[in-house]
Design a protein around this motif. Structure first.
Motif, PDB file in Angstrom:
ATOM      1  N   THR A   3      77.890  41.159  25.621  1.00 35.74           N
ATOM      2  CA  THR A   3      76.597  40.696  25.110  1.00 35.74           C
ATOM      3  C   THR A   3      75.446  41.368  25.843  1.00 35.74           C
ATOM      4  O   THR A   3      74.470  41.802  25.229  1.00 35.74           O
ATOM      5  CB  THR A   3      76.486  39.171  25.244  1.00 35.74           C
ATOM      6  N   PHE A   4      75.555  41.463  27.164  1.00 41.43           N
ATOM      7  CA  PHE A   4      74.483  42.088  27.939  1.00 41.43           C
ATOM      8  C   PHE A   4      74.301  43.553  27.557  1.00 41.43           C
ATOM      9  O   PHE A   4      73.176  44.030  27.410  1.00 41.43           O
ATOM     10  CB  PHE A   4      74.782  41.967  29.435  1.00 41.43           C
ATOM     11  N   LEU A   5      75.415  44.258  27.384  1.00 37.57           N
ATOM     12  CA  LEU A   5      75.341  45.689  27.086  1.00 37.57           C
ATOM     13  C   LEU A   5      74.814  45.967  25.688  1.00 37.57           C
ATOM     14  O   LEU A   5      74.131  46.967  25.457  1.00 37.57           O
ATOM     15  CB  LEU A   5      76.721  46.332  27.262  1.00 37.57           C
ATOM     16  N   THR A   6      75.134  45.096  24.740  1.00 35.80           N
ATOM     17  CA  THR A   6      74.773  45.365  23.341  1.00 35.80           C
ATOM     18  C   THR A   6      73.539  44.603  22.877  1.00 35.80           C
ATOM     19  O   THR A   6      73.142  44.730  21.716  1.00 35.80           O
ATOM     20  CB  THR A   6      75.949  45.005  22.420  1.00 35.80           C
ATOM     21  N   PHE A   7      72.893  43.834  23.751  1.00 39.38           N
ATOM     22  CA  PHE A   7      71.738  43.035  23.330  1.00 39.38           C
ATOM     23  C   PHE A   7      70.582  43.880  22.788  1.00 39.38           C
ATOM     24  O   PHE A   7      69.961  43.502  21.792  1.00 39.38           O
ATOM     25  CB  PHE A   7      71.235  42.151  24.479  1.00 39.38           C
ATOM     26  N   ARG A  22      63.720  39.762  26.116  1.00 36.14           N
ATOM     27  CA  ARG A  22      63.286  38.407  25.820  1.00 36.14           C
ATOM     28  C   ARG A  22      64.259  37.764  24.835  1.00 36.14           C
ATOM     29  O   ARG A  22      64.571  38.341  23.798  1.00 36.14           O
ATOM     30  CB  ARG A  22      61.878  38.417  25.214  1.00 36.14           C
ATOM     31  N   GLY A  23      64.724  36.585  25.145  1.00 44.79           N
ATOM     32  CA  GLY A  23      65.658  35.900  24.269  1.00 44.79           C
ATOM     33  C   GLY A  23      67.115  36.152  24.605  1.00 44.79           C
ATOM     34  O   GLY A  23      67.997  35.722  23.865  1.00 44.79           O
ATOM     35  N   ILE A  24      67.394  36.820  25.732  1.00 43.38           N
ATOM     36  CA  ILE A  24      68.793  37.142  26.033  1.00 43.38           C
ATOM     37  C   ILE A  24      69.557  35.941  26.589  1.00 43.38           C
ATOM     38  O   ILE A  24      70.785  35.854  26.425  1.00 43.38           O
ATOM     39  CB  ILE A  24      68.899  38.328  27.020  1.00 43.38           C
ATOM     40  N   TYR A  25      68.872  34.994  27.226  1.00 41.93           N
ATOM     41  CA  TYR A  25      69.593  33.912  27.890  1.00 41.93           C
ATOM     42  C   TYR A  25      70.383  33.024  26.931  1.00 41.93           C
ATOM     43  O   TYR A  25      71.555  32.705  27.209  1.00 41.93           O
ATOM     44  CB  TYR A  25      68.636  33.075  28.745  1.00 41.93           C
ATOM     45  N   PRO A  26      69.806  32.604  25.797  1.00 39.01           N
ATOM     46  CA  PRO A  26      70.630  31.816  24.863  1.00 39.01           C
ATOM     47  C   PRO A  26      71.869  32.560  24.368  1.00 39.01           C
ATOM     48  O   PRO A  26      72.965  31.992  24.393  1.00 39.01           O
ATOM     49  CB  PRO A  26      69.648  31.500  23.724  1.00 39.01           C
ATOM     50  N   VAL A  73      80.184  24.574  15.508  1.00 41.32           N
ATOM     51  CA  VAL A  73      79.620  23.274  15.897  1.00 41.32           C
ATOM     52  C   VAL A  73      79.055  23.334  17.314  1.00 41.32           C
ATOM     53  O   VAL A  73      77.969  22.814  17.591  1.00 41.32           O
ATOM     54  CB  VAL A  73      80.695  22.174  15.794  1.00 41.32           C
ATOM     55  N   ALA A  74      79.774  23.996  18.212  1.00 45.33           N
ATOM     56  CA  ALA A  74      79.365  24.017  19.618  1.00 45.33           C
ATOM     57  C   ALA A  74      78.211  24.973  19.892  1.00 45.33           C
ATOM     58  O   ALA A  74      77.357  24.692  20.753  1.00 45.33           O
ATOM     59  CB  ALA A  74      80.565  24.391  20.493  1.00 45.33           C
ATOM     60  N   LEU A  75      78.145  26.088  19.166  1.00 44.91           N
ATOM     61  CA  LEU A  75      77.237  27.164  19.554  1.00 44.91           C
ATOM     62  C   LEU A  75      76.056  27.390  18.625  1.00 44.91           C
ATOM     63  O   LEU A  75      75.170  28.182  18.943  1.00 44.91           O
ATOM     64  CB  LEU A  75      78.026  28.473  19.692  1.00 44.91           C
ATOM     65  N   SER A  76      76.025  26.721  17.488  1.00 47.57           N
ATOM     66  CA  SER A  76      74.911  26.913  16.560  1.00 47.57           C
ATOM     67  C   SER A  76      73.545  26.648  17.200  1.00 47.57           C
ATOM     68  O   SER A  76      72.587  27.380  16.928  1.00 47.57           O
ATOM     69  CB  SER A  76      75.101  26.028  15.320  1.00 47.57           C
ATOM     70  N   PRO A  77      73.379  25.623  18.051  1.00 45.76           N
ATOM     71  CA  PRO A  77      72.071  25.409  18.692  1.00 45.76           C
ATOM     72  C   PRO A  77      71.603  26.590  19.532  1.00 45.76           C
ATOM     73  O   PRO A  77      70.400  26.883  19.581  1.00 45.76           O
ATOM     74  CB  PRO A  77      72.300  24.162  19.554  1.00 45.76           C
ATOM     75  N   PHE A  78      72.526  27.278  20.212  1.00 43.22           N
ATOM     76  CA  PHE A  78      72.138  28.433  21.018  1.00 43.22           C
ATOM     77  C   PHE A  78      71.620  29.562  20.130  1.00 43.22           C
ATOM     78  O   PHE A  78      70.621  30.215  20.449  1.00 43.22           O
ATOM     79  CB  PHE A  78      73.336  28.928  21.832  1.00 43.22           C
ATOM     80  N   GLU A  79      72.304  29.802  19.032  1.00 44.43           N
ATOM     81  CA  GLU A  79      71.879  30.860  18.118  1.00 44.43           C
ATOM     82  C   GLU A  79      70.534  30.531  17.498  1.00 44.43           C
ATOM     83  O   GLU A  79      69.705  31.410  17.274  1.00 44.43           O
ATOM     84  CB  GLU A  79      72.934  31.063  17.030  1.00 44.43           C
ATOM     85  N   ARG A  80      70.320  29.251  17.221  1.00 40.62           N
ATOM     86  CA  ARG A  80      69.045  28.803  16.650  1.00 40.62           C
ATOM     87  C   ARG A  80      67.884  29.137  17.595  1.00 40.62           C
ATOM     88  O   ARG A  80      66.867  29.720  17.180  1.00 40.62           O
ATOM     89  CB  ARG A  80      69.127  27.301  16.394  1.00 40.62           C
ATOM     90  N   VAL A  81      68.015  28.794  18.878  1.00 38.80           N
ATOM     91  CA  VAL A  81      66.967  29.077  19.852  1.00 38.80           C
ATOM     92  C   VAL A  81      66.783  30.583  20.010  1.00 38.80           C
ATOM     93  O   VAL A  81      65.655  31.092  20.085  1.00 38.80           O
ATOM     94  CB  VAL A  81      67.307  28.421  21.203  1.00 38.80           C
ATOM     95  N   SER A 132      58.590  30.833  25.541  1.00 35.78           N
ATOM     96  CA  SER A 132      59.795  30.677  26.354  1.00 35.78           C
ATOM     97  C   SER A 132      60.782  29.741  25.662  1.00 35.78           C
ATOM     98  O   SER A 132      60.448  29.071  24.679  1.00 35.78           O
ATOM     99  CB  SER A 132      59.444  30.105  27.727  1.00 35.78           C
ATOM    100  N   THR A 133      62.003  29.700  26.218  1.00 32.37           N
ATOM    101  CA  THR A 133      63.017  28.786  25.694  1.00 32.37           C
ATOM    102  C   THR A 133      62.575  27.338  25.827  1.00 32.37           C
ATOM    103  O   THR A 133      62.797  26.521  24.920  1.00 32.37           O
ATOM    104  CB  THR A 133      64.349  29.002  26.445  1.00 32.37           C
ATOM    105  N   ILE A 134      61.932  27.005  26.957  1.00 31.13           N
ATOM    106  CA  ILE A 134      61.492  25.633  27.197  1.00 31.13           C
ATOM    107  C   ILE A 134      60.513  25.167  26.121  1.00 31.13           C
ATOM    108  O   ILE A 134      60.582  24.018  25.659  1.00 31.13           O
ATOM    109  CB  ILE A 134      60.834  25.514  28.589  1.00 31.13           C
ATOM    110  N   SER A 135      59.631  26.056  25.687  1.00 28.99           N
ATOM    111  CA  SER A 135      58.654  25.670  24.665  1.00 28.99           C
ATOM    112  C   SER A 135      59.336  25.358  23.335  1.00 28.99           C
ATOM    113  O   SER A 135      58.897  24.456  22.604  1.00 28.99           O
ATOM    114  CB  SER A 135      57.622  26.790  24.477  1.00 28.99           C
TER     115      SER A 135
END
Length: 307
Positions: A42-46, A79-83, A130-138, A153-156
């Motif tokens: 993921t890091f290499l292809t982001f 920007r946006g790599i953490y989720p 079910v588990a990961l859809s929220p991460f993709e949404r953010v 930011s993610t927090i906002s």
């Protein structure tokens, strides 16, 4: 490097033994492998993914998407790599571990049939969605350049979603666009696991170095799966990039809107597809090769202990 003591028959035997129900320790190793390999991939292809996302949202050429990112500045490139970094790490953990567990439940004694591999892959994809859809949404909100000022930011974004009521947090917030995610993930996992081992076994019979069949099998599977499901990828990106209390259009209405905004042309739907396929090919090739490497090491250690 070639390993002359590992022939095609040996390849299938060690994979079957590892998948047997008595080898519970392998499941924990599969979780660890999936986490590490997906993190690195993921890091290499982001950067490739971010260019693709801009193409999907704005229907622009790759050069224009790169120009937009360059104009925004290097500080926004990741920007946006953490989720996705977190979600893909969890994805690898869930996907391989859940698949192994389900496959052993459906077919305790190998070799496993296509029907069992398809069913286990399908169900592991459901768990993953079910588990990961929220991460993709953010992630998709963060990567939309039109929302940088409103959501820096993610927090906002999390504050916005948490300001909704309970049902709003799910339907309008974290799980917006869930049904196409579910369809994409379940079908994608089923396709990947159904054909990964047959392709790998066929290549192993050609006497290739042991790492080549796994790498090629993962790359081919990732490419084909991505090509088949790419319209769903575009649909998910567009549905999840929207934020607010506006009425949620149906899945069909959202698909129709994407089709209309792309001028009702298939090649515009697939704009950015070449980079997506490249990223998918590299990611799944690496993941499959590392997974196979861990299988070999686990099997070798077990054989040494029994000697």
């Amino acid at each position: 490097m070639e390993e002359p003591n590992h022939g095609p028959g040996k390849e299938r035997q060690h994979r079957t033994r590892v998948e047997s129900p008595g080898k519970k320790s392998w499941h924990s190793q599969a979780y660890a492998l999936g986490a590490v390999s997906n993190f690195v991939s993921t890091f290499l292809t982001f950067p490739i993914y971010k260019v693709v996302f801009r193409q999907q949202i704005h229907a622009v050429a790759a050069s224009e998407a790169v120009r937009q990112l360059w104009h925004e500045g290097p500080q926004y490139f990741y920007r946006g790599i953490y989720p996705p970094l977190l979600s893909k790490t969890l994805q690898g953990t869930l996907l391989f571990g859940t698949y192994d567990s389900l496959l052993c439940s459906l077919s305790p004694v190998g070799p496993h049939s296509l029907r069992h591999r398809w069913a286990a892959g399908l169900m592991s994809g459901v768990v993953e969605a079910v588990a990961l859809s929220p991460f993709e949404r953010v992630q998709n909100v963060l990567q939309d350049g039109r929302k940088q000022a409103r959501f820096p930011s993610t927090i906002s974004i999390l504050k916005e979603f948490n300001s909704y009521g309970l049902w709003g947090r799910l339907s309008l917030g974290y799980y917006r666009g869930f049904w196409p995610v579910l369809l994409r993930n379940s079908l994608g996992s089923a396709l990947y696991f159904s054909f990964k081992d047959p392709i790998q076994d066929g290549l192993a019979e050609q006497g290739l170095p042991h790492w080549v069949p796994a790498l090629v099998s993962g790359s081919v599977n990732g490419t084909i799966t991505c090509l088949v499901l790419y319209p769903l990828i575009v649909l998910v990106a567009n549905m999840q990039s929207h934020v607010g209390w506006q009425s949620m259009p149906s899945l069909w209405a959202s698909a129709q809107d994407v089709w209309d905004t792309r001028g009702r042309k298939v090649f515009l739907i697939y704009r950015g597809g070449s980079l997506v396929i490249l990223r998918s090919s590299v990611t799944w090739g690496l993941t499959t090769a590392i997974h196979d490497f861990l299988q070999r090491r686990s099997h070798s250690r077990k054989e040494l202990k029994t000697d």
